[in-house]
Motif scaffolding. Structure first.
Motif, PDB file in Angstrom:
ATOM      1  N   VAL A 100      -0.072  21.745 -12.152  1.00 53.84           N
ATOM      2  CA  VAL A 100      -0.019  22.434 -12.779  1.00 53.84           C
ATOM      3  C   VAL A 100      -0.686  23.653 -13.484  1.00 53.84           C
ATOM      4  O   VAL A 100      -0.611  23.989 -11.903  1.00 53.84           O
ATOM      5  CB  VAL A 100      -1.409  21.458 -13.797  1.00 53.84           C
ATOM      6  N   THR A 101       0.649  24.127 -13.625  1.00 53.10           N
ATOM      7  CA  THR A 101       0.486  26.002 -14.070  1.00 53.10           C
ATOM      8  C   THR A 101       0.308  26.521 -15.665  1.00 53.10           C
ATOM      9  O   THR A 101       1.272  25.904 -15.860  1.00 53.10           O
ATOM     10  CB  THR A 101       2.326  26.147 -13.338  1.00 53.10           C
ATOM     11  N   ASP A 119     -10.278   6.424  -0.038  1.00 57.12           N
ATOM     12  CA  ASP A 119      -9.321   5.568   0.477  1.00 57.12           C
ATOM     13  C   ASP A 119      -8.147   6.381   0.340  1.00 57.12           C
ATOM     14  O   ASP A 119      -7.241   6.280   1.608  1.00 57.12           O
ATOM     15  CB  ASP A 119      -9.655   4.316   0.574  1.00 57.12           C
ATOM     16  N   PHE A 120      -7.656   6.787  -0.071  1.00 55.86           N
ATOM     17  CA  PHE A 120      -6.121   6.418  -1.052  1.00 55.86           C
ATOM     18  C   PHE A 120      -6.272   7.857  -2.039  1.00 55.86           C
ATOM     19  O   PHE A 120      -6.587   8.104  -2.771  1.00 55.86           O
ATOM     20  CB  PHE A 120      -5.884   5.732  -0.906  1.00 55.86           C
ATOM     21  N   TRP A 121      -5.175   8.475  -2.093  1.00 49.14           N
ATOM     22  CA  TRP A 121      -4.459   9.198  -1.824  1.00 49.14           C
ATOM     23  C   TRP A 121      -2.854   9.857  -3.033  1.00 49.14           C
ATOM     24  O   TRP A 121      -2.466   9.196  -1.923  1.00 49.14           O
ATOM     25  CB  TRP A 121      -5.004  10.816  -1.516  1.00 49.14           C
ATOM     26  N   GLY A 122      -3.053  10.519  -3.774  1.00 50.74           N
ATOM     27  CA  GLY A 122      -1.124  10.446  -4.127  1.00 50.74           C
ATOM     28  C   GLY A 122      -1.447  11.747  -3.806  1.00 50.74           C
ATOM     29  O   GLY A 122      -1.577  12.479  -3.221  1.00 50.74           O
ATOM     30  N   GLN A 123       0.661  11.718  -4.142  1.00 44.53           N
ATOM     31  CA  GLN A 123       1.133  13.407  -3.489  1.00 44.53           C
ATOM     32  C   GLN A 123       0.717  14.187  -4.281  1.00 44.53           C
ATOM     33  O   GLN A 123       1.070  15.987  -3.665  1.00 44.53           O
ATOM     34  CB  GLN A 123       2.546  12.845  -3.466  1.00 44.53           C
ATOM     35  N   VAL A 170      -2.657  22.337  -7.939  1.00 45.76           N
ATOM     36  CA  VAL A 170      -2.121  20.682  -6.965  1.00 45.76           C
ATOM     37  C   VAL A 170      -3.093  19.861  -7.894  1.00 45.76           C
ATOM     38  O   VAL A 170      -4.249  20.109  -6.990  1.00 45.76           O
ATOM     39  CB  VAL A 170      -1.020  20.443  -6.179  1.00 45.76           C
ATOM     40  N   TYR A 171      -2.608  18.947  -8.998  1.00 43.66           N
ATOM     41  CA  TYR A 171      -4.166  18.529  -8.840  1.00 43.66           C
ATOM     42  C   TYR A 171      -3.177  16.901  -8.613  1.00 43.66           C
ATOM     43  O   TYR A 171      -2.418  16.138  -8.633  1.00 43.66           O
ATOM     44  CB  TYR A 171      -3.744  17.895 -10.213  1.00 43.66           C
ATOM     45  N   TYR A 172      -4.600  16.279  -7.646  1.00 48.46           N
ATOM     46  CA  TYR A 172      -4.422  14.589  -7.184  1.00 48.46           C
ATOM     47  C   TYR A 172      -5.417  13.992  -7.957  1.00 48.46           C
ATOM     48  O   TYR A 172      -6.278  13.984  -7.804  1.00 48.46           O
ATOM     49  CB  TYR A 172      -5.020  14.782  -5.122  1.00 48.46           C
ATOM     50  N   CYS A 173      -4.916  12.420  -7.853  1.00 55.53           N
ATOM     51  CA  CYS A 173      -5.809  11.491  -7.789  1.00 55.53           C
ATOM     52  C   CYS A 173      -6.429  10.213  -6.826  1.00 55.53           C
ATOM     53  O   CYS A 173      -5.650  10.572  -5.594  1.00 55.53           O
ATOM     54  CB  CYS A 173      -5.628  10.623  -9.111  1.00 55.53           C
ATOM     55  N   GLN A 215      -6.305  21.319  -6.037  1.00 54.21           N
ATOM     56  CA  GLN A 215      -6.386  22.537  -5.279  1.00 54.21           C
ATOM     57  C   GLN A 215      -5.168  23.248  -4.629  1.00 54.21           C
ATOM     58  O   GLN A 215      -3.693  23.719  -5.763  1.00 54.21           O
ATOM     59  CB  GLN A 215      -5.907  22.271  -3.640  1.00 54.21           C
ATOM     60  N   ALA A 216      -5.826  25.045  -5.287  1.00 55.95           N
ATOM     61  CA  ALA A 216      -4.978  25.978  -5.819  1.00 55.95           C
ATOM     62  C   ALA A 216      -4.868  26.721  -3.864  1.00 55.95           C
ATOM     63  O   ALA A 216      -5.434  26.182  -3.725  1.00 55.95           O
ATOM     64  CB  ALA A 216      -6.189  27.247  -6.610  1.00 55.95           C
TER      65      ALA A 216
END
Length: 130
Positions: free
Chosen positions: A126-127, A118-122, A93-96, A39-40
């Motif tokens: 990355v810039t 079902d689950f996401w990291g914080q 921002v990159y999320y797994c 998400q930018a």
């Protein structure tokens, strides 16, 4: 329950490479398909790449195809995103995320739909500078 922790983000110049890691807690990592989203600022979250529970099927979005590679190591409960030839537009921002696998096919539609996870990291930033 799965807890996901991303790492490996940072500030790089255009053309550089980074490898993101996502470490998962618990003994059931192998039962999850995994995905990377980003998400930018001012933009909606978008799908980047996905990988099936056994690593046999992977998908990439068109914007990263040929540059990013998703992989996983089930023995280490970790999924990776190798990012090459980075561009300023990859800044985000990159999320797994983890999608519990109950059987059936692992399609591109399933992989790219964030509501399936079902689950996401914080997230990890990355810039990419030009």
């Amino acid at each position: 329950q799965v807890q996901l922790v991303e790492s490996g983000g940072g500030l790089v110049q255009a053309g550089a490479s980074l490898r993101l890691s996502c470490a998962a807690s618990g003994r059931t990592f192998i039962t999850y398909n995994m995905g990377w989203f980003r998400q930018a600022p001012g933009k909606e979250r978008e799908f980047v790449a996905g990988i099936s529970w056994n690593g046999g099927t992977t998908y990439n979005s068109d914007s990263v195809k040929g540059r990013f590679t998703i992989s996983r190591d089930n023995a280490r409960n970790t999924v990776y995103l190798q990012m090459n030839s980075l561009k300023p537009e990859d800044t985000a921002v990159y999320y797994c995320a983890a999608d519990r696998f109950f059987g059936g096919s692992y399609s591109y539609t399933r992989a790219r739909t964030d509501g399936n996870y079902d689950f996401w990291g914080q997230g990890t930033q990355v810039t990419v500078s030009s």
